[in-house]
Design an enzyme around this catalytic site. Structure first.
Site, short mmCIF file in Angstrom:
data_model
loop_
_atom_site.label_atom_id
_atom_site.label_comp_id
_atom_site.label_asym_id
_atom_site.label_seq_id
_atom_site.Cartn_x
_atom_site.Cartn_y
_atom_site.Cartn_z
N CYS A 43 -46.83 29.06 36.05
CA CYS A 43 -47.43 29.28 34.73
C CYS A 43 -47.28 28.05 33.85
CB CYS A 43 -46.79 30.49 34.07
SG CYS A 43 -47.42 30.87 32.41
N HIS A 89 -30.07 32.07 34.41
CA HIS A 89 -31.48 32.48 34.54
C HIS A 89 -31.67 33.66 35.49
CE1 HIS A 89 -30.87 29.68 37.93
NE2 HIS A 89 -31.80 30.39 38.55
N GLU A 97 -27.31 26.20 38.18
CA GLU A 97 -26.28 25.97 37.14
C GLU A 97 -25.12 25.14 37.67
OE1 GLU A 97 -28.78 28.90 35.38
OE2 GLU A 97 -27.75 29.09 37.29
N MET A 98 -24.74 25.38 38.91
CA MET A 98 -23.63 24.62 39.49
C MET A 98 -23.95 23.12 39.52
SD MET A 98 -21.35 26.88 40.08
CE MET A 98 -20.20 26.02 41.13
N LYS A 99 -25.20 22.81 39.89
CA LYS A 99 -25.61 21.40 39.94
C LYS A 99 -25.70 20.80 38.54
CE LYS A 99 -28.06 21.76 44.33
NZ LYS A 99 -29.36 21.71 45.03
N CYS A 125 -51.71 31.22 36.78
CA CYS A 125 -51.46 32.65 36.93
C CYS A 125 -52.65 33.38 37.54
CB CYS A 125 -51.12 33.27 35.56
SG CYS A 125 -49.46 32.88 34.95
N CYS A 135 -26.26 30.85 39.85
CA CYS A 135 -27.12 30.19 40.82
C CYS A 135 -26.67 28.76 41.06
CB CYS A 135 -28.56 30.21 40.32
SG CYS A 135 -29.76 29.44 41.43
N CYS A 164 -53.38 31.82 32.24
CA CYS A 164 -53.64 30.41 32.56
C CYS A 164 -54.23 30.29 33.97
CB CYS A 164 -52.38 29.59 32.43
SG CYS A 164 -51.13 29.92 33.71
N CYS A 208 -47.83 34.41 32.19
CA CYS A 208 -48.66 34.76 31.03
C CYS A 208 -49.87 35.58 31.46
CB CYS A 208 -49.10 33.50 30.29
SG CYS A 208 -50.39 32.53 31.14
N CYS A 240 -33.99 35.44 40.92
CA CYS A 240 -34.04 34.10 41.52
C CYS A 240 -33.72 34.13 43.01
CB CYS A 240 -33.09 33.16 40.80
SG CYS A 240 -33.10 31.48 41.49
#
Length: 296
Positions: free
Chosen positions: A113, A69, A50-52, A105, A47, A102, A99, A175
């Site tokens: 969450c 992720h 990660e590159m950033k 959610c 994604c 909360c 979850c 994602c």
């Protein structure tokens, strides 16, 4: 070989320090504890997040760390109290946990969450890591850490999928697809018969187009400087595709001329916020800078 309850040795891509490239290392992955799941990762996407992070040495403070992720895999074992998945299930990872208890959610309009905050520590709920390399603990990332052949994540950060689903494709649902599709359906709430423009025809942009089409948009204009992407964009729902480099006038004026009044919904899926600042005038009634916080 039954690995349940045992430490697994496997390979992972580790980010050791700011500015360093990822390094493939042998690591140890501990068994899952209560309400945790250990997964054999079969496919993972790379994604822009990660590159950033790799390009920006100040993006995070937890080193060494296993990034990733956007993943899909098979449950290897589960910890005590896990009830939603079992060994052998095909699953995708969720960097935004759910979850189900909360306030966020339980709110139909929310999805952030409160347990997501835990992921920023780079540790599991008990304050420890399930990864070690060369005798040193390695941090988790985003509740997931999919750049590893095996990972341990919370039960609330994984969901079971159809047994026949191709993992190399559905990993994107973690994602890229959910971000783009959700931007059109949930964030923008694209209306039937409306006009839309999508800047950037990568994975997220194509997902936006699919969302706009599902919402009933009458006209969906894809914008990209790479014409090789146009065929796929039209295949998934774009009615028009244009390259800004083919015009002498600013692209916002081109869109205005094409539609007579500008599009009603405009999406930035390039990853460059300056696009919105430079194109907002006369382009659209509604601009949507796509970020995962708002779109899922």
């Amino acid at each position: 070989m039954n690995t349940t309850g045992k430490v697994i040795r496997c390979r992972a891509a580790i980010h050791w320090k700011p500015g360093a490239p990822l390094a493939i290392e042998e690591i140890e992955v501990a068994p899952p504890k209560a309400k945790e799941v250990r997964i054999k990762i079969v496919a993972t996407g790379l994604c822009g997040t990660e590159m950033k992070m790799l390009a920006n040495p100040n993006s995070h403070n937890n080193y060494p760390i296993i990034l990733g992720h956007e993943g899909a895999g098979i449950v290897e074992s589960v910890g005590q109290g896990v009830s939603t998945v079992k060994t052998g299930d095909k699953v995708i990872t969720l960097f935004l946990p759910q979850c189900g208890e909360c306030a966020s959610c339980l709110n139909p309009g929310g999805n952030f969450c409160v347990q997501f905050k835990q992921s920023k520590t780079g540790l599991m709920s008990d304050g420890t890591s399930r990864f070690t390399c060369k005798g040193k603990p390695v941090y988790h990332f985003g509740n997931t850490s999919t750049f590893s052949e095996y990972t341990v994540i919370k039960e609330i950060s994984v969901t079971k999928i159809d047994a026949v689903a191709p993992l190399e494709k559905v990993c994107l649902i973690s994602c890229g697809f959910s971000t783009g599709y959700g931007a059109a359906i949930t964030t923008a709430k694209v209306t039937p018969g409306s006009s839309c423009a999508v800047f950037g025809l990568g994975g997220v942009g194509l997902s936006v187009i699919m969302g706009c089409k599902a919402a009933g948009a009458a006209r969906i204009i894809g914008v990209d400087i790479n014409k090789d992407k146009f065929e796929k964009a039209k295949e998934v729902g774009a009615t028009d595709c244009i390259n800004p480099q083919d015009f002498e006038k600013p692209i916002q004026e081109v869109l205005f001329d094409m539609t007579g009044a500008g599009v009603e919904f405009c999406f930035e899926a390039i990853g460059n916020p300056a696009t919105v600042a430079g194109k907002a005038e006369r382009t659209s009634l509604n601009w949507f800078l796509i970020t995962w916080q708002r779109s899922l």
